[in-house]
Design an enzyme around this catalytic site. Structure first.
Site, PDB file in Angstrom:
ATOM      1  N   THR A  79       0.825  -1.211   0.000  1.00 48.58           N
ATOM      2  CA  THR A  79       0.000   0.000   0.000  1.00 48.58           C
ATOM      3  C   THR A  79       0.860   1.263   0.000  1.00 48.58           C
ATOM      4  O   THR A  79       0.340   2.369   0.149  1.00 48.58           O
ATOM      5  CB  THR A  79      -0.971   0.031   1.204  1.00 48.58           C
ATOM      6  OG1 THR A  79      -0.179   0.090   2.399  1.00 48.58           O
ATOM      7  CG2 THR A  79      -1.879  -1.180   1.250  1.00 48.58           C
ATOM      8  N   TRP A  83       7.442   4.204   0.082  1.00 51.01           N
ATOM      9  CA  TRP A  83       7.325   5.658  -0.106  1.00 51.01           C
ATOM     10  C   TRP A  83       7.174   6.366   1.245  1.00 51.01           C
ATOM     11  O   TRP A  83       7.868   7.345   1.538  1.00 51.01           O
ATOM     12  CB  TRP A  83       6.109   5.919  -0.993  1.00 51.01           C
ATOM     13  CG  TRP A  83       5.893   7.330  -1.430  1.00 51.01           C
ATOM     14  CD1 TRP A  83       6.828   8.332  -1.473  1.00 51.01           C
ATOM     15  CD2 TRP A  83       4.665   7.891  -1.890  1.00 51.01           C
ATOM     16  NE1 TRP A  83       6.246   9.488  -1.946  1.00 51.01           N
ATOM     17  CE2 TRP A  83       4.927   9.232  -2.206  1.00 51.01           C
ATOM     18  CE3 TRP A  83       3.370   7.386  -2.077  1.00 51.01           C
ATOM     19  CZ2 TRP A  83       3.930  10.098  -2.692  1.00 51.01           C
ATOM     20  CZ3 TRP A  83       2.387   8.228  -2.570  1.00 51.01           C
ATOM     21  CH2 TRP A  83       2.662   9.561  -2.875  1.00 51.01           C
ATOM     22  N   HIS A 135       3.881  -4.559   9.136  1.00 55.65           N
ATOM     23  CA  HIS A 135       2.629  -4.953   8.473  1.00 55.65           C
ATOM     24  C   HIS A 135       1.703  -5.649   9.475  1.00 55.65           C
ATOM     25  O   HIS A 135       0.641  -6.127   9.106  1.00 55.65           O
ATOM     26  CB  HIS A 135       2.919  -5.943   7.341  1.00 55.65           C
ATOM     27  CG  HIS A 135       3.762  -5.384   6.234  1.00 55.65           C
ATOM     28  ND1 HIS A 135       3.534  -4.153   5.666  1.00 55.65           N
ATOM     29  CD2 HIS A 135       4.825  -5.907   5.560  1.00 55.65           C
ATOM     30  CE1 HIS A 135       4.426  -3.947   4.703  1.00 55.65           C
ATOM     31  NE2 HIS A 135       5.224  -4.981   4.630  1.00 55.65           N
ATOM     32  N   ARG A 157      -4.591   1.666   0.891  1.00 58.40           N
ATOM     33  CA  ARG A 157      -4.636   1.930  -0.551  1.00 58.40           C
ATOM     34  C   ARG A 157      -5.837   1.215  -1.144  1.00 58.40           C
ATOM     35  O   ARG A 157      -6.271   0.182  -0.596  1.00 58.40           O
ATOM     36  CB  ARG A 157      -3.336   1.390  -1.169  1.00 58.40           C
ATOM     37  CG  ARG A 157      -3.165   1.645  -2.632  1.00 58.40           C
ATOM     38  CD  ARG A 157      -1.860   1.040  -3.139  1.00 58.40           C
ATOM     39  NE  ARG A 157      -1.600   1.436  -4.509  1.00 58.40           N
ATOM     40  CZ  ARG A 157      -0.606   0.960  -5.253  1.00 58.40           C
ATOM     41  NH1 ARG A 157       0.230   0.079  -4.746  1.00 58.40           N
ATOM     42  NH2 ARG A 157      -0.440   1.373  -6.493  1.00 58.40           N
ATOM     43  N   SER A 165      -0.751  -5.069  -7.087  1.00 57.16           N
ATOM     44  CA  SER A 165       0.643  -4.842  -6.710  1.00 57.16           C
ATOM     45  C   SER A 165       1.195  -6.076  -5.988  1.00 57.16           C
ATOM     46  O   SER A 165       2.307  -6.530  -6.251  1.00 57.16           O
ATOM     47  CB  SER A 165       0.714  -3.600  -5.806  1.00 57.16           C
ATOM     48  OG  SER A 165       2.032  -3.332  -5.444  1.00 57.16           O
ATOM     49  N   ARG A 297       7.336  -0.636  -8.925  1.00 54.39           N
ATOM     50  CA  ARG A 297       6.805  -1.233 -10.149  1.00 54.39           C
ATOM     51  C   ARG A 297       6.287  -0.133 -11.060  1.00 54.39           C
ATOM     52  O   ARG A 297       6.879   0.194 -12.066  1.00 54.39           O
ATOM     53  CB  ARG A 297       5.716  -2.269  -9.806  1.00 54.39           C
ATOM     54  CG  ARG A 297       5.329  -3.204 -10.946  1.00 54.39           C
ATOM     55  CD  ARG A 297       4.256  -4.174 -10.491  1.00 54.39           C
ATOM     56  NE  ARG A 297       3.046  -3.485 -10.062  1.00 54.39           N
ATOM     57  CZ  ARG A 297       2.005  -3.222 -10.851  1.00 54.39           C
ATOM     58  NH1 ARG A 297       2.000  -3.615 -12.100  1.00 54.39           N
ATOM     59  NH2 ARG A 297       0.945  -2.579 -10.376  1.00 54.39           N
ATOM     60  N   LYS A 298       5.168   0.488 -10.665  1.00 51.07           N
ATOM     61  CA  LYS A 298       4.608   1.574 -11.486  1.00 51.07           C
ATOM     62  C   LYS A 298       4.253   2.794 -10.641  1.00 51.07           C
ATOM     63  O   LYS A 298       4.310   3.915 -11.117  1.00 51.07           O
ATOM     64  CB  LYS A 298       3.341   1.103 -12.197  1.00 51.07           C
ATOM     65  CG  LYS A 298       3.573   0.114 -13.320  1.00 51.07           C
ATOM     66  CD  LYS A 298       2.270  -0.055 -14.091  1.00 51.07           C
ATOM     67  CE  LYS A 298       2.393  -1.145 -15.147  1.00 51.07           C
ATOM     68  NZ  LYS A 298       1.076  -1.482 -15.706  1.00 51.07           N
ATOM     69  N   GLY A 299       3.782   2.540  -9.416  1.00 54.29           N
ATOM     70  CA  GLY A 299       3.407   3.642  -8.526  1.00 54.29           C
ATOM     71  C   GLY A 299       2.261   4.482  -9.056  1.00 54.29           C
ATOM     72  O   GLY A 299       2.233   5.698  -8.895  1.00 54.29           O
TER      73      GLY A 299
HETATM   74  N1  LIG Z   1       7.915   6.847  -4.240  1.00 56.86           N
HETATM   75  C1  LIG Z   1       6.791   6.213  -4.530  1.00 56.86           C
HETATM   76  N2  LIG Z   1       5.674   6.882  -4.859  1.00 56.86           N
HETATM   77  C2  LIG Z   1       4.538   6.238  -5.164  1.00 56.86           C
HETATM   78  N3  LIG Z   1       4.400   4.881  -5.165  1.00 56.86           N
HETATM   79  C3  LIG Z   1       5.491   4.158  -4.824  1.00 56.86           C
HETATM   80  C4  LIG Z   1       6.723   4.779  -4.489  1.00 56.86           C
HETATM   81  N4  LIG Z   1       7.604   3.794  -4.208  1.00 56.86           N
HETATM   82  C5  LIG Z   1       6.976   2.630  -4.365  1.00 56.86           C
HETATM   83  N5  LIG Z   1       5.699   2.838  -4.732  1.00 56.86           N
HETATM   84  C6  LIG Z   1       4.670   1.826  -5.032  1.00 56.86           C
HETATM   85  O1  LIG Z   1       4.177   1.264  -3.825  1.00 56.86           O
HETATM   86  C7  LIG Z   1       3.841  -0.117  -4.053  1.00 56.86           C
HETATM   87  C8  LIG Z   1       4.657  -0.986  -3.128  1.00 56.86           C
HETATM   88  O2  LIG Z   1       4.078  -0.934  -1.861  1.00 56.86           O
HETATM   89  P1  LIG Z   1       4.945  -1.113  -0.550  1.00 56.86           P
HETATM   90  O3  LIG Z   1       6.081  -0.201  -0.586  1.00 56.86           O
HETATM   91  O4  LIG Z   1       4.001  -1.005   0.596  1.00 56.86           O
HETATM   92  O5  LIG Z   1       5.463  -2.623  -0.708  1.00 56.86           O
HETATM   93  S1  LIG Z   1       5.984  -3.562   0.490  1.00 56.86           S
HETATM   94  O6  LIG Z   1       4.800  -3.940   1.284  1.00 56.86           O
HETATM   95  O7  LIG Z   1       6.967  -2.816   1.246  1.00 56.86           O
HETATM   96  O8  LIG Z   1       6.582  -4.740  -0.178  1.00 56.86           O
HETATM   97  C9  LIG Z   1       4.180  -0.408  -5.500  1.00 56.86           C
HETATM   98  O9  LIG Z   1       2.973  -0.173  -6.221  1.00 56.86           O
HETATM   99  P2  LIG Z   1       2.682  -0.777  -7.669  1.00 56.86           P
HETATM  100  O10 LIG Z   1       3.549  -0.017  -8.608  1.00 56.86           O
HETATM  101  O11 LIG Z   1       1.231  -0.516  -7.926  1.00 56.86           O
HETATM  102  O12 LIG Z   1       3.005  -2.231  -7.620  1.00 56.86           O
HETATM  103  C10 LIG Z   1       5.240   0.641  -5.770  1.00 56.86           C
HETATM  104  O13 LIG Z   1       5.451   0.918  -7.127  1.00 56.86           O
END
Ligand SMILES: Nc1ncnc2c1ncn2[C@@H]1O[C@H](COP(=O)(O)OS(=O)(=O)O)[C@@H](OP(=O)(O)O)[C@H]1O
Length: 334
Positions: A79, A83, A135, A157, A165, A297-299
């Site tokens: 979620t 970040w 978590h 999220r 994700s 991945r994509k964010g």
């Molecule tokens: N800087 C920043 N800004 C916006 N979004 C970001 C950022 N960094 C990571 N992400 C996106 O966050 C998703 C990963 O979630 P988590 O960081 O909670 O993953 S984990 O639980 O720690 O493994 C994952 O989402 P998806 O891209 O939809 O898979 C990441 O791409």
């Protein structure tokens, strides 16, 4: 802000020996094969846990001693905690590091802020700051976190994007496993069935959200409840809110000097995902490794549309809404 650095971290780090008794207990718990043959889930205190996380969570429940000044960054997997960790670390350490020498430039945010259930009670890099990630569901947190009244930030999220994700993340984990065995992984259709039954790492997602949501209503001064989509849309106001919540609000001088923008830019998806450490680094795990790039991945908001049909999306939305009924929180509201 100085006081944040002086807070004492007291904990007994877990070791393979200290975890053995939990392994024995875990082997007796109800299980589901979960999403992959290498990812058995166990039911514990009304949630599903991967054994690896559960060992650490049980150890933390028995041994972790939170201090009143500690701050926990909690979320369900995928979620946005990478970040949130980058932003929180940058906010709290901003008088110690500037944009050029912050550890965030050379370490995955997860290596700057330890994860409670990994038994990492101290950050492997950077200063000893009282920030932890977790978590673990609210009702399963070590009691000392609740009783010492420390602060908690919870990030949730949209369930459809979270699910998509998670599916990609675990698929990648399975692909990089080193067990030497053939490892199965569920199709996205099978995975959403499991997710809708609550069977996922730290699931059910709705109960995870509800636990922190209700606690945030009871203790708004102690628990800040945030949404990934709001962080995307109004990053500046969320960063200010975080700084105030941590007890280190931005001064006028910092605001005028562009400190907030600097932190937002450093922690943006584009910036973090292009850092060398996040492009080529790896997290070595027992059964393989996870490339740091898997955390970026994509964010994007709404990426689920590229993987789920409307019917699958509606099914998940309806289940979530049903479970959240009466709580005052809805993913369908802005
Ligand atoms: N800087 C920043 N800004 C916006 N979004 C970001 C950022 N960094 C990571 N992400 C996106 O966050 C998703 C990963 O979630 P988590 O960081 O909670 O993953 S984990 O639980 O720690 O493994 C994952 O989402 P998806 O891209 O939809 O898979 C990441 O791409």
């Amino acid at each position: 802000m100085e006081s944040l650095f002086n807070s004492k971290l007291i904990a007994s780090k877990n070791t393979p020996e200290s975890l053995h008794k939990y392994e024995v207990k875990i082997s007796t718990l109800p299980k589901e094969n979960g999403w992959s043959s290498m990812m058995t889930l166990r039911s514990y205190q009304h949630f599903w846990f991967h054994s690896f996380f559960l060992k650490g969570a049980m150890h933390a429940q028995d041994h972790f001693q939170a201090q009143p000044g500690d701050i926990f960054l909690c979320n369900f997997m995928k979620t946005g905690c990478t970040w949130l960790k980058a932003l929180s670390f940058s906010i709290i350490t901003r008088t110690h590091f500037d944009d050029s020498n912050t550890p965030i430039r050379n370490a995955l945010p997860h290596d700057c802020i330890p994860m409670l259930e990994f038994g990492e009670y101290y950050s492997p890099t950077g200063p000893k700051i009282p920030l932890y990630g977790s978590h673990i569901p609210y009702t399963c947190l070590p009691k000392s976190i609740i009783h010492s009244r420390c602060k908690i930030v919870y990030l949730c999220r949209d369930p459809k994007d979270t699910f998509v994700s998670m599916w990609h993340y675990f698929k990648r984990m399975v692909e990089t496993n080193k067990t030497g065995k053939e490892v199965s992984f569920v199709s996205i259709e099978e995975a959403i069935d499991l997710f809708c039954r609550g069977v996922s790492s730290f699931g059910p997602y709705w109960d995870h959200v509800l636990g922190y949501w209700k606690a945030s209503l009871e203790h708004p001064e102690r628990i800040l409840f945030l949404r990934y989509e709001a962080m995307k849309e109004e990053t500046e106001s969320c960063v200010k809110k975080l700084a105030e919540f941590f007890g280190c609000p931005f001064s006028l001088e910092e605001e005028r000097g562009g400190k907030i923008e600097e932190i937002i830019e450093l922690c943006s998806f584009e910036s973090l995902s292009n850092l060398e450490v996040n492009k080529s680094g790896k997290q070595v795990k027992k059964d393989g490794y996870m490339e740091n790039s898997a955390y970026f991945r994509k964010g994007k908001v709404g990426d689920w549309r590229n993987y789920l049909s409307d019917e699958m999306g509606n099914r998940l939305d309806n289940i979530m809404e049903d479970k959240l009924t009466g709580s005052g929180f809805s993913f369908l509201n802005k």
